[in-house]
Motif scaffolding. Structure first.
Motif, PDB file in Angstrom:
ATOM      1  N   UNK A 193       4.912 -76.866  16.249  1.00  0.00           N
ATOM      2  CA  UNK A 193       4.975 -77.159  14.828  1.00  0.00           C
ATOM      3  C   UNK A 193       5.296 -76.027  13.823  1.00  0.00           C
ATOM      4  N   UNK A 194       6.174 -76.486  13.006  1.00  0.00           N
ATOM      5  CA  UNK A 194       6.622 -75.536  12.210  1.00  0.00           C
ATOM      6  C   UNK A 194       5.636 -74.942  11.033  1.00  0.00           C
ATOM      7  N   UNK A 200       1.723 -68.380  10.376  1.00  0.00           N
ATOM      8  CA  UNK A 200       1.703 -66.982  10.852  1.00  0.00           C
ATOM      9  C   UNK A 200       2.667 -65.885  10.058  1.00  0.00           C
ATOM     10  N   UNK A 201       3.663 -66.507   9.443  1.00  0.00           N
ATOM     11  CA  UNK A 201       4.427 -65.326   8.917  1.00  0.00           C
ATOM     12  C   UNK A 201       3.835 -65.141   7.357  1.00  0.00           C
ATOM     13  N   UNK A 202       3.265 -66.065   6.785  1.00  0.00           N
ATOM     14  CA  UNK A 202       2.341 -65.689   5.710  1.00  0.00           C
ATOM     15  C   UNK A 202       1.254 -64.816   5.973  1.00  0.00           C
ATOM     16  N   UNK A 203       0.682 -64.760   6.955  1.00  0.00           N
ATOM     17  CA  UNK A 203      -0.471 -63.893   7.342  1.00  0.00           C
ATOM     18  C   UNK A 203       0.028 -62.440   7.827  1.00  0.00           C
ATOM     19  N   UNK A 204       1.508 -62.393   7.765  1.00  0.00           N
ATOM     20  CA  UNK A 204       2.072 -60.899   8.167  1.00  0.00           C
ATOM     21  C   UNK A 204       2.311 -60.644   9.437  1.00  0.00           C
ATOM     22  N   UNK A 205       2.418 -61.836  10.406  1.00  0.00           N
ATOM     23  CA  UNK A 205       2.791 -61.474  11.791  1.00  0.00           C
ATOM     24  C   UNK A 205       4.302 -61.462  11.757  1.00  0.00           C
ATOM     25  N   UNK A 206       4.772 -60.534  12.807  1.00  0.00           N
ATOM     26  CA  UNK A 206       6.052 -60.273  13.361  1.00  0.00           C
ATOM     27  C   UNK A 206       6.656 -61.128  14.098  1.00  0.00           C
ATOM     28  N   UNK A 212       4.694 -64.332  21.056  1.00  0.00           N
ATOM     29  CA  UNK A 212       3.698 -64.170  22.084  1.00  0.00           C
ATOM     30  C   UNK A 212       2.529 -65.098  21.828  1.00  0.00           C
ATOM     31  N   UNK A 213       2.016 -65.189  20.317  1.00  0.00           N
ATOM     32  CA  UNK A 213       0.677 -66.035  20.401  1.00  0.00           C
ATOM     33  C   UNK A 213       0.768 -67.444  19.761  1.00  0.00           C
ATOM     34  N   UNK A 214       2.413 -67.860  19.417  1.00  0.00           N
ATOM     35  CA  UNK A 214       2.435 -69.331  18.858  1.00  0.00           C
ATOM     36  C   UNK A 214       3.445 -70.015  19.844  1.00  0.00           C
ATOM     37  N   UNK A 215       4.561 -69.433  20.013  1.00  0.00           N
ATOM     38  CA  UNK A 215       5.846 -70.108  20.884  1.00  0.00           C
ATOM     39  C   UNK A 215       5.454 -70.271  22.430  1.00  0.00           C
ATOM     40  N   UNK A 216       5.129 -68.998  22.726  1.00  0.00           N
ATOM     41  CA  UNK A 216       4.745 -68.647  24.280  1.00  0.00           C
ATOM     42  C   UNK A 216       3.634 -69.729  24.678  1.00  0.00           C
ATOM     43  N   UNK A 217       2.550 -69.911  23.786  1.00  0.00           N
ATOM     44  CA  UNK A 217       1.457 -70.885  24.216  1.00  0.00           C
ATOM     45  C   UNK A 217       2.075 -72.266  24.168  1.00  0.00           C
ATOM     46  N   UNK A 218       2.577 -72.789  23.309  1.00  0.00           N
ATOM     47  CA  UNK A 218       3.094 -73.970  23.244  1.00  0.00           C
ATOM     48  C   UNK A 218       4.301 -74.266  24.177  1.00  0.00           C
ATOM     49  N   UNK A 300      -6.895 -73.827  25.164  1.00  0.00           N
ATOM     50  CA  UNK A 300      -7.055 -73.753  23.732  1.00  0.00           C
ATOM     51  C   UNK A 300      -6.253 -74.666  22.820  1.00  0.00           C
ATOM     52  N   UNK A 301      -5.280 -75.051  23.275  1.00  0.00           N
ATOM     53  CA  UNK A 301      -4.183 -75.856  22.519  1.00  0.00           C
ATOM     54  C   UNK A 301      -4.847 -77.255  22.569  1.00  0.00           C
ATOM     55  N   UNK A 302      -5.165 -77.747  23.794  1.00  0.00           N
ATOM     56  CA  UNK A 302      -5.712 -79.175  24.041  1.00  0.00           C
ATOM     57  C   UNK A 302      -6.931 -79.481  23.064  1.00  0.00           C
TER      58      UNK A 302
END
Length: 304
Positions: A193-194, A200-206, A212-218, A300-302
């Motif tokens: 999901x874009x 995540x970018x708006x929250x300041x994530x690099x 690590x926390x978004x792409x890898x989980x999906x 957690x994704x499910x």
């Protein structure tokens, strides 16, 4: 009131008849596949289990765990298991990690993306015999690689008859399988999901945190699938090794499939069956661990 009850009851009966009809139709379509699996997979596996507990297929004397003890004490079997395990431990993670890295590289919008993707997919269209011929031309004692090494002041290496032969096979395995793994990861990355990445970018994530926390989980289900697929393909590398080196290659290239193939050639079916049971047990354990890891990270994704 009685008429309405009769109508409701008739509707229930019609629904039940339809459900039974759909089940029968579904069963009729599934029956050939189920029978095929039972006939060509389950039944032969039961026969293999039976052969592993008898002294030979003719006398059929029950010997308990004798075959299992003899096989595990066999030096050739230990060498084959060690080489196969080492190859899988090195080649499979490399195939998964490099395939994912190539997918992220192409997803970044680099120039000539379509051309690079076609180049990585080309090995899938090359027959195994042609691949072996290419590798023989490259890594023969008088091959292209040794010619290049000599020009830089090095000495000739008999690649396929030394400990460096395993490196040659790992390179062959990666060259052949990276393109397919890359396409699988590219397909999975398109389903991330874009909006979650934007939040995540708006929250300041690099970039590292997003990976690590978004792409890898999906990507965890795809990682598991690619790992299983690469592991299965790692056992199929016996074809290339066999065509390159024959039935009895250099020690470092003697795989479990060599042991099973040579045992089959000598008609020692009890040892062959026992080795197959060992191999199946290890594969089941590895699959179970992979499914547990994927379920743990994807739970957690499910729930979301």
């Amino acid at each position: 009131m009685r008429r309405s009850k009769k109508k409701d009851f008739s509707k229930v009966i019609k629904k039940q008849n339809k459900s039974w009809f759909h089940r029968l139709v579904s069963g009729a379509f599934l029956a050939p596949s189920v029978l095929g699996v039972l006939l060509f997979f389950v039944l032969p596996f039961l026969v293999v289990i039976y052969f592993s507990f008898v002294n030979n297929p003719v006398a059929k004397k029950f010997v308990g765990l004798t075959n299992y003890i003899n096989v595990i004490q066999n030096g050739a079997f230990r060498t084959a298991v060690g080489n196969t395990l080492f190859f899988s431990v090195v080649a499979v993670p490399l195939a998964v990690i490099l395939g994912m890295a190539l997918a992220f590289l192409l997803d970044a919008g680099i120039p000539l993306k379509s051309e690079l993707r076609s180049c990585f997919l080309t090995p899938l269209m090359v027959p195994t015999a042609s691949i072996v011929l290419i590798w023989q031309v490259l890594f023969d004692y008088n091959g292209v690689v040794n010619v290049a090494v000599q020009k830089f002041g090095g000495g000739q290496v008999d690649w396929l008859k030394s400990s460096a032969g395993l490196l040659v096979i790992i390179l062959l395995f990666l060259w052949k399988n990276l393109g397919y793994n890359m396409i699988l990861f590219l397909s999975a990355m398109g389903n991330i999901p874009k909006d979650i990445i934007e939040v995540a970018e708006l929250d300041g994530a690099n970039r590292w945190q997003i990976f690590l926390h978004v792409k890898l989980r999906y990507l965890s289900p795809t990682i598991m699938f690619v790992t299983i697929l690469s592991m299965i393909n790692s056992f199929k590398v016996f074809r290339e090794i066999y065509l390159l080196t024959g039935e009895y290659p250099y020690g470092a290239l003697y795989m479990l499939q060599h042991y099973m193939n040579n045992t089959f050639a000598s008609a020692d079916y009890q040892k062959l069956s026992t080795a197959a049971i060992y191999m199946s047990f290890v594969m089941i354990v590895i699959m179970g661990i992979l499914f547990w890891v994927e379920h743990h990270f994807g739970k957690d994704l499910e729930e979301e």
